[in-house]
Design a protein around this motif. Structure first.
Motif, PDB file in Angstrom:
ATOM      1  N   CYS A   3       6.097  -1.424   6.252  1.00 41.97           N
ATOM      2  CA  CYS A   3       5.795   0.241   6.145  1.00 41.97           C
ATOM      3  C   CYS A   3       4.804   0.687   7.062  1.00 41.97           C
ATOM      4  O   CYS A   3       4.615  -0.116   7.983  1.00 41.97           O
ATOM      5  N   THR A  10       3.853  -3.615   2.544  1.00 38.67           N
ATOM      6  CA  THR A  10       3.645  -3.134   1.222  1.00 38.67           C
ATOM      7  C   THR A  10       3.940  -4.377   0.174  1.00 38.67           C
ATOM      8  O   THR A  10       4.980  -4.946   0.354  1.00 38.67           O
ATOM      9  N   TRP A  25      10.508   3.441  -1.330  1.00 39.78           N
ATOM     10  CA  TRP A  25       9.379   4.047  -0.500  1.00 39.78           C
ATOM     11  C   TRP A  25       8.122   3.098  -1.034  1.00 39.78           C
ATOM     12  O   TRP A  25       7.960   2.413  -1.948  1.00 39.78           O
ATOM     13  N   CYS A  26       7.250   3.049   0.065  1.00 36.21           N
ATOM     14  CA  CYS A  26       5.716   2.596  -0.101  1.00 36.21           C
ATOM     15  C   CYS A  26       5.106   3.335  -1.048  1.00 36.21           C
ATOM     16  O   CYS A  26       5.147   4.365  -0.872  1.00 36.21           O
ATOM     17  N   CYS A  31       5.878   5.752   2.920  1.00 37.47           N
ATOM     18  CA  CYS A  31       6.678   5.655   4.011  1.00 37.47           C
ATOM     19  C   CYS A  31       8.114   5.361   3.292  1.00 37.47           C
ATOM     20  O   CYS A  31       8.199   4.614   2.329  1.00 37.47           O
ATOM     21  N   LEU A  33      11.301   3.369   3.118  1.00 38.15           N
ATOM     22  CA  LEU A  33      11.793   2.100   3.642  1.00 38.15           C
ATOM     23  C   LEU A  33      13.377   1.814   3.549  1.00 38.15           C
ATOM     24  O   LEU A  33      14.085   2.696   3.162  1.00 38.15           O
TER      25      LEU A  33
END
Length: 110
Positions: A3, A10, A25-26, A31, A33
């Protein structure tokens, strides 16, 4: 998973739908992913991908308004997302802290 966090990795992910984005997502840096690089099964990746493609089906993008049954469609999307998040949690066990971020985009079109 890789990430944009300072560490580059993460341990906290969230499942969230958005336009033209993978649904993973992170949770920390936000971010988006790569679903293909996630450690879930191919079957679950396919389910997540198909679900993500339905994001925004409650919006008439040409008119910038909700469809007549838009609130119900968004609710169904969120219910499906919650179930998929539980599947992700089950597959990843204790590898990642997994949460779900429901859509609330309809509020912008009321």
């Amino acid at each position: 998973m890789d990430c944009c966090c300072k560490s580059g990795k993460t341990s906290e992910i969230k499942i969230e739908g958005d336009v033209s984005a993978d649904p993973i997502w992170c949770k920390n840096c936000g971010c988006n992913l790569d679903l293909d690089e996630s450690p879930v099964s191919a079957e679950l990746k396919d389910k997540l991908s198909r679900w993500a493609l339905t994001y925004g089906k409650w919006i008439d993008w040409n008119k910038g308004s909700l469809l007549a049954n838009g609130l119900e469609l968004e609710k169904e999307f969120n219910q499906a997302g919650l179930l998929l998040t539980e599947e992700v949690k089950h597959e990843l066990k204790d590898q990642y802290n997994v949460t779900y971020s429901p859509s609330s985009s309809s509020r912008y079109y009321l």
